[in-house]
Design a protein around this motif. Structure first.
Motif, PDB file in Angstrom:
ATOM      1  N   MET A 350       0.816  -1.205   0.000  1.00 33.91           N
ATOM      2  CA  MET A 350       0.000   0.000   0.000  1.00 33.91           C
ATOM      3  C   MET A 350       0.854   1.260   0.000  1.00 33.91           C
ATOM      4  O   MET A 350       0.613   2.208  -0.762  1.00 33.91           O
ATOM      5  CB  MET A 350      -0.922  -0.006   1.220  1.00 33.91           C
ATOM      6  N   SER A 351       1.875   1.291   0.853  1.00 30.65           N
ATOM      7  CA  SER A 351       2.708   2.496   0.952  1.00 30.65           C
ATOM      8  C   SER A 351       3.539   2.709  -0.309  1.00 30.65           C
ATOM      9  O   SER A 351       3.724   3.856  -0.743  1.00 30.65           O
ATOM     10  CB  SER A 351       3.625   2.394   2.174  1.00 30.65           C
ATOM     11  N   LEU A 352       4.019   1.626  -0.924  1.00 31.38           N
ATOM     12  CA  LEU A 352       4.769   1.789  -2.169  1.00 31.38           C
ATOM     13  C   LEU A 352       3.876   2.302  -3.293  1.00 31.38           C
ATOM     14  O   LEU A 352       4.305   3.138  -4.102  1.00 31.38           O
ATOM     15  CB  LEU A 352       5.408   0.455  -2.571  1.00 31.38           C
ATOM     16  N   PHE A 353       2.626   1.826  -3.336  1.00 31.12           N
ATOM     17  CA  PHE A 353       1.692   2.318  -4.357  1.00 31.12           C
ATOM     18  C   PHE A 353       1.419   3.811  -4.163  1.00 31.12           C
ATOM     19  O   PHE A 353       1.458   4.593  -5.123  1.00 31.12           O
ATOM     20  CB  PHE A 353       0.394   1.521  -4.286  1.00 31.12           C
ATOM     21  N   VAL A 354       1.147   4.223  -2.918  1.00 33.18           N
ATOM     22  CA  VAL A 354       0.877   5.642  -2.652  1.00 33.18           C
ATOM     23  C   VAL A 354       2.125   6.471  -2.904  1.00 33.18           C
ATOM     24  O   VAL A 354       2.057   7.583  -3.458  1.00 33.18           O
ATOM     25  CB  VAL A 354       0.370   5.813  -1.206  1.00 33.18           C
ATOM     26  N   LEU A 355       3.289   5.941  -2.511  1.00 31.90           N
ATOM     27  CA  LEU A 355       4.546   6.664  -2.715  1.00 31.90           C
ATOM     28  C   LEU A 355       4.802   6.902  -4.200  1.00 31.90           C
ATOM     29  O   LEU A 355       5.112   8.038  -4.614  1.00 31.90           O
ATOM     30  CB  LEU A 355       5.694   5.869  -2.093  1.00 31.90           C
ATOM     31  N   CYS A 356       4.668   5.870  -5.005  1.00 32.77           N
ATOM     32  CA  CYS A 356       4.911   6.008  -6.450  1.00 32.77           C
ATOM     33  C   CYS A 356       3.890   6.945  -7.091  1.00 32.77           C
ATOM     34  O   CYS A 356       4.257   7.808  -7.902  1.00 32.77           O
ATOM     35  CB  CYS A 356       4.860   4.635  -7.130  1.00 32.77           C
ATOM     36  N   SER A 357       2.616   6.791  -6.709  1.00 34.44           N
ATOM     37  CA  SER A 357       1.581   7.641  -7.297  1.00 34.44           C
ATOM     38  C   SER A 357       1.812   9.102  -6.949  1.00 34.44           C
ATOM     39  O   SER A 357       1.728   9.983  -7.818  1.00 34.44           O
ATOM     40  CB  SER A 357       0.197   7.192  -6.805  1.00 34.44           C
ATOM     41  N   CYS A 358       2.098   9.380  -5.684  1.00 32.74           N
ATOM     42  CA  CYS A 358       2.343  10.769  -5.266  1.00 32.74           C
ATOM     43  C   CYS A 358       3.569  11.341  -5.967  1.00 32.74           C
ATOM     44  O   CYS A 358       3.563  12.506  -6.390  1.00 32.74           O
ATOM     45  CB  CYS A 358       2.527  10.836  -3.753  1.00 32.74           C
ATOM     46  N   LEU A 359       4.614  10.529  -6.107  1.00 35.20           N
ATOM     47  CA  LEU A 359       5.825  11.027  -6.741  1.00 35.20           C
ATOM     48  C   LEU A 359       5.582  11.359  -8.210  1.00 35.20           C
ATOM     49  O   LEU A 359       6.018  12.413  -8.699  1.00 35.20           O
ATOM     50  CB  LEU A 359       6.940   9.983  -6.616  1.00 35.20           C
ATOM     51  N   ILE A 360       4.873  10.500  -8.912  1.00 33.67           N
ATOM     52  CA  ILE A 360       4.578  10.764 -10.329  1.00 33.67           C
ATOM     53  C   ILE A 360       3.741  12.026 -10.472  1.00 33.67           C
ATOM     54  O   ILE A 360       4.012  12.894 -11.314  1.00 33.67           O
ATOM     55  CB  ILE A 360       3.869   9.545 -10.951  1.00 33.67           C
ATOM     56  N   LEU A 361       2.717  12.165  -9.619  1.00 30.27           N
ATOM     57  CA  LEU A 361       1.857  13.339  -9.695  1.00 30.27           C
ATOM     58  C   LEU A 361       2.602  14.611  -9.305  1.00 30.27           C
ATOM     59  O   LEU A 361       2.373  15.680  -9.886  1.00 30.27           O
ATOM     60  CB  LEU A 361       0.633  13.143  -8.800  1.00 30.27           C
ATOM     61  N   ILE A 362       3.505  14.512  -8.315  1.00 27.25           N
ATOM     62  CA  ILE A 362       4.290  15.688  -7.916  1.00 27.25           C
ATOM     63  C   ILE A 362       5.178  16.151  -9.056  1.00 27.25           C
ATOM     64  O   ILE A 362       5.295  17.356  -9.348  1.00 27.25           O
ATOM     65  CB  ILE A 362       5.122  15.356  -6.651  1.00 27.25           C
ATOM     66  N   VAL A 363       5.832  15.205  -9.729  1.00 26.28           N
ATOM     67  CA  VAL A 363       6.705  15.568 -10.854  1.00 26.28           C
ATOM     68  C   VAL A 363       5.889  16.215 -11.973  1.00 26.28           C
ATOM     69  O   VAL A 363       6.282  17.239 -12.541  1.00 26.28           O
ATOM     70  CB  VAL A 363       7.461  14.323 -11.365  1.00 26.28           C
ATOM     71  N   LYS A 364       4.717  15.634 -12.298  1.00 25.83           N
ATOM     72  CA  LYS A 364       3.869  16.222 -13.347  1.00 25.83           C
ATOM     73  C   LYS A 364       3.403  17.614 -12.955  1.00 25.83           C
ATOM     74  O   LYS A 364       3.409  18.550 -13.778  1.00 25.83           O
ATOM     75  CB  LYS A 364       2.656  15.318 -13.596  1.00 25.83           C
ATOM     76  N   LEU A 365       3.019  17.768 -11.698  1.00 23.96           N
ATOM     77  CA  LEU A 365       2.515  19.058 -11.242  1.00 23.96           C
ATOM     78  C   LEU A 365       3.616  20.112 -11.216  1.00 23.96           C
ATOM     79  O   LEU A 365       3.402  21.269 -11.603  1.00 23.96           O
ATOM     80  CB  LEU A 365       1.899  18.892  -9.849  1.00 23.96           C
ATOM     81  N   LEU A 366       4.809  19.717 -10.776  1.00 23.28           N
ATOM     82  CA  LEU A 366       5.923  20.669 -10.772  1.00 23.28           C
ATOM     83  C   LEU A 366       6.299  21.074 -12.189  1.00 23.28           C
ATOM     84  O   LEU A 366       6.645  22.235 -12.448  1.00 23.28           O
ATOM     85  CB  LEU A 366       7.128  20.056 -10.054  1.00 23.28           C
ATOM     86  N   ASN A 367       6.244  20.125 -13.113  1.00 25.63           N
ATOM     87  CA  ASN A 367       6.544  20.469 -14.514  1.00 25.63           C
ATOM     88  C   ASN A 367       5.544  21.475 -15.075  1.00 25.63           C
ATOM     89  O   ASN A 367       5.900  22.322 -15.894  1.00 25.63           O
ATOM     90  CB  ASN A 367       6.537  19.210 -15.375  1.00 25.63           C
ATOM     91  N   SER A 368       4.284  21.383 -14.640  1.00 23.00           N
ATOM     92  CA  SER A 368       3.290  22.335 -15.139  1.00 23.00           C
ATOM     93  C   SER A 368       3.358  23.676 -14.425  1.00 23.00           C
ATOM     94  O   SER A 368       2.998  24.710 -14.993  1.00 23.00           O
ATOM     95  CB  SER A 368       1.885  21.742 -14.969  1.00 23.00           C
ATOM     96  N   MET A 369       3.846  23.686 -13.167  1.00 17.63           N
ATOM     97  CA  MET A 369       3.913  24.937 -12.408  1.00 17.63           C
ATOM     98  C   MET A 369       5.180  25.718 -12.681  1.00 17.63           C
ATOM     99  O   MET A 369       5.165  26.952 -12.749  1.00 17.63           O
ATOM    100  CB  MET A 369       3.818  24.639 -10.907  1.00 17.63           C
TER     101      MET A 369
END
Length: 650
Positions: A350-369
C-alpha cells in the motif's frame, strides 16, 4: 522552395510502369529546404547538448500581458489550486514514507533484533558496520537502529567503542530510501540520470567517509575519545524531548493506519526471550504500570543488575512490573488476528503504491507549475552562487538550509527523498543538491542529540555519546569531501553512475540490490565464520578492486606506463568489461516475459496488425509530413485516389 509540379502535367515519369507518358503519374512531395536545414541543426544540437545541463522549462501558453481580466483571474486561481494540490501530495508522500518505515519494521524488525543480539560479532568493526547497514535497511530508520544500540549499551551488552561502527553503518543504510524514490523516475532517460545521481551522491559520501574514518577509528579511537572528553567535561542535564514539528501534522493519519511498539525490537536485541512472542502491532494505547521490587540472594551478579555484598552473601534487586490495559488503540489493525509479517506486506504494498503515485503526480505538477518566469526565479535562487569573492559561502548556506529543513521534518530520508525529484526535473542542480544532502546529515544528528538529552539519567551519558559520535562522523566526512572543490569526489562518482544507469536502466535495481543487501549480507556471513575467514576473503577482494581502479585511471591518463596488454581490457571476455552482453540478456528476458505474460494484449495487437501495416507502408511519418509542401495540390489527389508506391525521399 522547390518548383511546384503541375498536377495535370505529364512531365513526371511514373514509377508504376515503364511508360513515361502514364495517365496517372505519381507526384513526389515537395520539401522546404529551410525546414530540412533546420531539422539538421536541431539534430546536431541534440547530439551536442550536455544531458547534465538543467532543462529550460518554457511556458507554452500566452504571456501575462496577453491575457484579459478573466484569463488573469483564472490563471491565479489555477496556480492557487495547483499549490494546494501540491501540498496535499507532499503530505501524502511524507505519510507514505512513515507507513513504509513501519511496514519494514513489521517485516524485518525481529530479524534486526536477532542480528543485534550476538554482541560477540559486533566487537568486529567491519561486522558492526554491515550490521548497522542491514538493520537500518530493514527498519528504514537510522533513529530506530540508533535507539537499539543505545539500549544495548545501557544494558551492558555493548560498549560505546564497539557501537561507533554500527552508527556509521546506520548512516549508510538511511540513504536507501531516496535511491528507491529516484527509481520511480526511470520513464524519462535524462530525468532518471539526474535523479539517480542526486540520490546516490549521498551513498558515495557515506561510503567514502567510512572507508577513511573507520580504519582511523579502529587505529586511534578518535571519535570515541573526542566524545568521551566532551561528556566528561560538561555537566549535562536531561531535558525535554526533541520537538515534534512534522509529526504533529502526519500522526493523525499514520496513527489511524498503524501504531507500533518499537520497544519489542530493543527487548529482542537485549536478549529478552519473552519478546519473541510479542507482536510489534500496538493494541493498547493507554496502559498503567505497577512495579514491585524486592531483594534476594544470588550466586553470581546478573549482567546489568544492581548487586551488593553483605557478609558472604551476594544480594541483588529484582523487580516485577504489572501492566494494566486501559484503552484500546483505534488504528485499522488494532484488532487484527493476522501475523506481523502479513500486516507488514500489506502495508508495504500500500505504501509503495501511494509513494509512487504521489511522486509521479508531484513531478507532473511541478513540470506544469515551474514554467516561464517562475522557473527562472526559482533556478536563480537555488543554483546561483554569491558574487566573487564570497562564492564559496553558498555551499555552506545550502548546508544550513538542509540541516534546518531536516530538523523541521525530523528525518533525513524525508528531506532527501523530497529533493530527489526536484533534481530529476532540473530545478536543483547536482552541485547544489550535494551540500543540501550534507546539511541533511547534520540535521538528523542534531535531532538525535536532542532526543538523547531526554533520556533517563542512567542512559543519558551513553545515549549522548553515541549521538555525538554520529554528529562528528558527519562533520569529519564534510571536512574530507567538501571544502576543496577537487575533493568533491562523490559528485563525480554520482555523475558517472547516473550516466551508466541512464544507458542501462536495469542497472539501478542491480546497484540497489548489491550495495544494500548482497554486499552487507556477504560480509556478515563471513564475519560469522571468524575474522580469519573475513580477512582471507576480504583482503584479496580489496586488493583486486584497488588494482582495477588504478589501472582504469592509468588507462585514461597515462597509458604509456602500462604494459601493452593492460592498456585496454579487450583481452578479457566481453561480459567482464562491457555491459552490452548483459543488456542483451536482460532485454531479451523482459521481451520473453512480455510475450508470454501479456498474451491477451499481444493478440489484440495482432488483430490490429494488418490495418497498421497497410497504413504504415503507404503513409508518411509525422516527422516527414511536417517537411512536405503544404501548398502542393497533387497531394490531395494522391490521397483521394488511394495508396501508391512512395517516391524517394530527400
Amino acid at each position: 522552395m522547390a518548383p511546384r509540379p503541375d498536377a495535370d502535367s505529364d512531365s513526371s515519369p511514373s514509377i508504376d510502369s515503364g511508360d513515361p507518358r502514364s495517365k496517372d503519374p505519381v507526384v513526389l512531395p515537395a520539401y522546404s529546404t529551410m525546414d530540412l536545414v533546420q531539422q539538421d541543426r536541431d539534430e546536431e544540437d541534440e547530439d551536442e547538448k550536455d544531458p547534465w545541463d538543467l532543462p529550460e522549462l518554457k511556458d507554452s501558453g500566452p504571456g501575462w500581458s496577453d491575457l484579459d481580466t478573466k484569463g488573469k483571474v483564472m490563471r491565479v486561481l489555477s496556480a492557487i489550486l495547483k499549490f494546494c494540490i501540491l501540498l496535499g501530495l507532499l503530505y501524502m508522500f511524507v505519510c507514505s514514507l512513515d507507513v513504509l518505515s513501519s511496514a519494514f519494521q513489521l517485516v524485518g524488525g525481529k530479524a534486526a533484533g536477532d542480528i543485534f543480539q550476538d554482541s560477540a560479532i559486533l566487537s568486529n568493526p567491519v561486522a558492526g558496520l554491515v550490521i548497522g547497514v542491514l538493520v537500518t535497511v530493514l527498519v528504514q530508520s537510522s533513529s530506530t537502529s540508533s535507539s537499539i544500540v543505545v539500549s544495548m549499551v545501557s544494558s551492558g551488552l555493548l560498549d560505546v567503542q564497539s557501537a561507533v561502527p554500527v552508527i556509521m553503518g546506520a548512516n549508510i543504510g538511511t540513504s536507501v530510501t531516496n535511491t528507491i524514490v529516484a527509481m520511480m523516475q526511470a520513464g524519462d532517460r535524462n530525468e532518471f540520470r539526474r535523479a539517480f545521481a542526486g540520490a546516490t551522491v549521498h551513498d558515495f559520501f557515506n561510503w567514502l567517509s567510512v572507508l577513511v574514518l573507520l580504519p582511523l577509528e579502529v587505529a586511534t579511537g578518535v571519535l570515541y575519545k573526542l566524545t568521551k572528553l566532551m561528556i566528561d567535561s560538561f555537566n549535562i542535564q536531561g531535558g525535554d524531548n526533541a520537538p515534534d514539528l512534522l509529526n504533529v501534522i502526519t500522526d493523525p493519519l499514520t496513527s489511524s493506519i498503524i501504531e507500533l511498539d518499537k520497544s519489542v525490537i530493543s527487548l529482542i536485541a537485549t536478549g529478552d526471550t519473552a519478546a519473541r512472542n510479542m507482536s510489534l502491532i500496538k493494541s493498547w494505547c493507554k496502559t498503567s504500570k505497577n512495579t514491585t521490587r524486592w531483594n534476594e540472594t544470588v550466586l553470581a551478579c546478573p549482567v546489568g543488575g544492581i548487586c551488593w555484598q553483605e557478609g558472604n552473601m551476594t544480594w541483588t534487586q529484582n523487580n516485577f512490573t504489572e501492566v494494566t490495559n486501559l484503552e484500546r488503540c483505534s488504528h485499522i489493525f488494532a484488532n487484527t488476528s493476522l501475523p506481523d509479517l502479513a500486516v507488514g506486506l500489506i502495508l508495504l504494498a500500500m505504501s509503495l503504491f501511494v509513494l509512487c503515485s504521489c511522486l509521479i503526480l508531484i513531478v507532473k505538477l511541478l513540470n506544469s507549475m515551474l514554467k516561464g518566469q517562475v522557473a527562472v526565479v526559482i533556478k536563480k535562487v537555488l543554483n546561483t552562487d554569491f558574487p566573487f569573492p564570497f562564492g564559496w559561502v553558498t555551499g555552506y548556506i545550502a548546508m544550513l538550509v538542509g540541516a534546518g529543513m531536516t530538523f523541521i521534518v525530523q528525518s533525513s530520508s524525508v528531506f532527501t527523498s523530497a529533493i530527489t525529484p526536484l533534481v530529476g526535473i532540473g530545478v536543483i542542480s547536482l552541485e547544489r543538491a550535494y551540500p543540501l544532502t550534507l546539511g541533511s546529515n547534520i540535521g538528523t544528528t542534531t535531532t538525535a542529540i536532542l532526543a538523547a538529552m531526554a533520556a533517563p539519567g542512567e542512559t543519558l551519558a551513553n545515549s549522548l555519546q553515541i549521538a555525538l559520535c554520529h554528529f562528528f562522523f558527519n562533520i569529519m566526512g564534510i571536512m574530507l569531501w567538501y571544502p576543496i572543490p577537487f575533493t568533491r569526489i562523490p559528485i563525480r562518482l554520482a555523475r558517472a553512475l547516473g550516466n551508466h544507469t541512464a544507458k542501462y536502466r536495469w542497472f539501478a535495481a542491480l546497484y540497489l540490490f548489491l550495495c544494500f543487501l548482497v554486499f552487507p549480507l556477504s560480509v556478515f556471513g563471513l564475519s560469522l565464520a571468524g575474522w580469519q575467514v573475513l580477512a582471507g576473503v576480504g583482503v584479496p577482494f580489496v586488493v583486486l578492486v584497488l588494482f582495477i581502479i588504478i589501472v582504469n585511471l592509468m588507462q585514461s591518463r597515462c597509458p604509456r606506463f602500462l604494459p601493452g596488454f593492460l592498456r585496454t581490457w579487450d583481452f578479457l571476455p566481453r561480459p567482464l568489461h562491457s555491459m552490452k552482453p548483459w543488456d542483451r540478456v536482460v532485454t531479451s528476458a523482459f521481451g520473453f516475459c512480455r510475450r508470454r505474460c501479456c498474451c491477451c494484449c499481444k493478440r489484440c495487437k495482432c488483430c490490429r496488425g494488418d490495418d497498421q501495416e497497410v497504413g504504415g507502408d503507404d503513409g508518411m511519418s509525422g516527422k516527414m509530413k511536417a517537411l512536405e509542401g503544404r501548398d502542393n495540390p497533387a497531394l490531395s489527389r494522391d490521397e483521394e485516389e488511394g495508396p501508391r508506391q512512395k517516391g524517394t525521399e530527400l
